[in-house]
Design an enzyme around this catalytic site. Structure first.
Site, PDB file in Angstrom:
ATOM      1  N   GLN A 216       0.818  -1.227   0.000  1.00  0.00           N
ATOM      2  CA  GLN A 216       0.000   0.000   0.000  1.00  0.00           C
ATOM      3  C   GLN A 216       0.846   1.270   0.000  1.00  0.00           C
ATOM      4  O   GLN A 216       0.298   2.362  -0.170  1.00  0.00           O
ATOM      5  CB  GLN A 216      -0.938   0.026   1.221  1.00  0.00           C
ATOM      6  CG  GLN A 216      -1.971  -1.076   1.252  1.00  0.00           C
ATOM      7  CD  GLN A 216      -3.018  -0.969   0.127  1.00  0.00           C
ATOM      8  OE1 GLN A 216      -3.125   0.048  -0.564  1.00  0.00           O
ATOM      9  NE2 GLN A 216      -3.764  -2.038  -0.087  1.00  0.00           N
ATOM     10  N   LYS A 239      -1.100  -2.839  -7.857  1.00  0.00           N
ATOM     11  CA  LYS A 239      -1.489  -1.696  -7.016  1.00  0.00           C
ATOM     12  C   LYS A 239      -0.704  -0.450  -7.423  1.00  0.00           C
ATOM     13  O   LYS A 239      -0.969   0.639  -6.947  1.00  0.00           O
ATOM     14  CB  LYS A 239      -1.229  -2.018  -5.547  1.00  0.00           C
ATOM     15  CG  LYS A 239      -2.050  -3.206  -5.057  1.00  0.00           C
ATOM     16  CD  LYS A 239      -2.230  -3.192  -3.570  1.00  0.00           C
ATOM     17  CE  LYS A 239      -2.592  -4.530  -3.017  1.00  0.00           C
ATOM     18  NZ  LYS A 239      -4.032  -4.770  -2.954  1.00  0.00           N
TER      19      LYS A 239
END
Ligand code: 7TS
Length: 422
Positions: A216, A239
């Site tokens: 993240q 991501k």
């Protein structure tokens, strides 16, 4: 409102959005004749892809497709140069000292499994792995499997009710028995940005290596693995605005050299006899079989895209958006937002007093708003906070303030609908 912000490449948010084909799409809702705009607020699950990433992959399959590291023909050399070129891009993107410290995997999950299985192969019942209570399942379950296999013990840095690590417990949790510390850089539920520098310093004081789960963080802030001095750093291409199916394990040479292979097969060997084999050099020792070359083409292009946009621009825009979202969301009646108020990223998990997170997500979906609901693959953290499910809106530089305003309007509408409508 959309056009208010100018990025380093002189583009405004509206122009940036145009580079993401999916953001131009309308969503066809069941039972609704007029399609609605997509409001994509689920980037923490996977980021959308700019056109240049899609085209890089399409170009690879149309013009460059060939297996790598083996063919003497021109196409094979082109594909190999492309694949190894992306390794060089990843190396400079996270500032690794050596190119061979970059291992391609499928995703964060596989990178962690590799370390747990290979680094962990020599551990025994006297060893401990120190994790945290806020880890994604992918930084828990591989260590549980290792614990079952070797008898090593798992210990956890606790979290408080704000979704922050209780780092005052770190000194007593780190012991001579600790073989490795594994910690998430940014929590995918709370948005907490962990003080990994402090954790690494304290662990290194006792010569304990540290693995950072950067799934993240990598898309939202510059990463410098040498400056962090982490021993392993893992992330997923999907991501990072790249394709699914390619991920990265960075490991310091001194550890990777000593670790046994994770999988056996083609490409990872130097010589094979019927009864035994010797291993290829790094990084290929850890890359058995035909790799995801098309994925590497896309990941390389995604890194180019981010570099062109620049983290200076990305961080200042996303920080502005995060603060704006935090302010607006905290003004909504009857919802509870999890995670810290300050020093957080744009991941907002919340519950509503009057409706289940799944109902919330389904209600928002009727207006084209995509949020995630559930346990976010972090059941122990949810259990600790005594919540079984949360809705989650997560942000990116392609989101706008008007999208946040629309989200807030519809969360309010959901509350009213479930209060009055039933
Ligand atoms: N670690 C963190 C912190 C994550 O957020 C995720 C995925 C993973 C590891 C696993 O990544 P993968 O690419 O190997 O699957 N997180 C999420 C999420 O929050 N919603 O969907 C996937």
């Amino acid at each position: 409102m959309v056009n208010e912000w100018i990025f380093a490449n002189e583009k405004n948010v509206g122009e940036i959005r145009e580079e993401f084909p999916i953001l131009q799409n309308k969503i066809n809702l069941v039972g609704n004749d007029s399609p609605v705009d997509l409001i994509y607020l689920d980037t923490a699950a996977t980021a959308q892809k700019p056109l240049q990433v899609i085209e890089a992959m399409s170009c690879y399959y149309r013009e460059q497709n060939s297996n790598v590291h083996r063919a003497l023909h021109t196409l094979g050399e082109t594909a190999t140069a492309l694949y190894e070129g992306t390794r060089a891009k990843v190396q400079s993107f996270i500032n690794a000292e050596y190119r061979h410290e970059i291992i391609f995997t499928r995703n964060t999950t596989e990178s962690i499994n590799l370390v747990a299985s290979s680094f962990g192969s020599n551990l025994g019942p006297e060893d401990e792995i120190l994790l945290t209570e806020m880890e994604h399942h992918s930084n828990l379950v591989p260590w549980q499997l290792l614990s079952e296999r070797t008898g090593c013990k798992l210990k956890f840095i606790p979290i408080n009710e704000h979704g922050e690590l209780e780092l005052d417990k770190l000194d007593e949790l780190l012991t001579k028995k600790t073989a490795l510390v594994g910690v998430v850089h940014i929590s995918n539920i709370f948005g907490t940005i962990n003080n990994i520098k402090l954790i690494i310093e304290k662990a290194h004081f006792l010569d304990i290596p540290v693995l950072i789960d950067g799934a993240q963080s990598t898309p939202h802030m510059p990463i410098d693995v040498q400056q962090l001095d982490c021993d392993f750093f893992v992330f997923s291409g999907h991501k990072l605005y790249g394709p699914m199916g390619i991920g990265v394990l960075y490991g310091k040479e001194k550890f990777l050299e000593k670790m046994p292979p994770y999988m056996g097969g083609g490409d990872m060997i130097r010589s094979v006899k019927l009864t035994g084999s010797t291993w290829n050099d790094l990084p290929w020792k850890f890359e058995a079989g035909t790799p995801n070359v098309g994925g590497a083409a896309g990941l390389g292009s995604a890194i180019d895209y981010i570099n062109e946009l620049s983290f200076d621009s990305i961080c200042s825009y996303e920080n502005m958006l995060t603060k704006y979202a935090g302010k607006l969301l905290s003004g909504i009646k009857n919802i509870k937002i999890y995670g810290p108020a300050e020093n957080r990223s744009g991941v907002f998990s919340f519950t509503h007093n009057d409706l289940h997170p799944h109902d919330m997500a389904q209600f928002l979906d009727r207006f084209g708003i995509a949020v995630r609901a559930g346990h976010h693959c972090a059941q122990p953290a949810m259990r600790k906070l005594k919540v079984s499910s949360m809705a989650r809106a997560s942000l990116s530089f392609y989101n706008t303030r008007s999208e946040i305003e629309y989200l807030v309007e519809k969360i309010n509408a959901a509350g009213e609908y479930f209060n009055n409508g039933i």
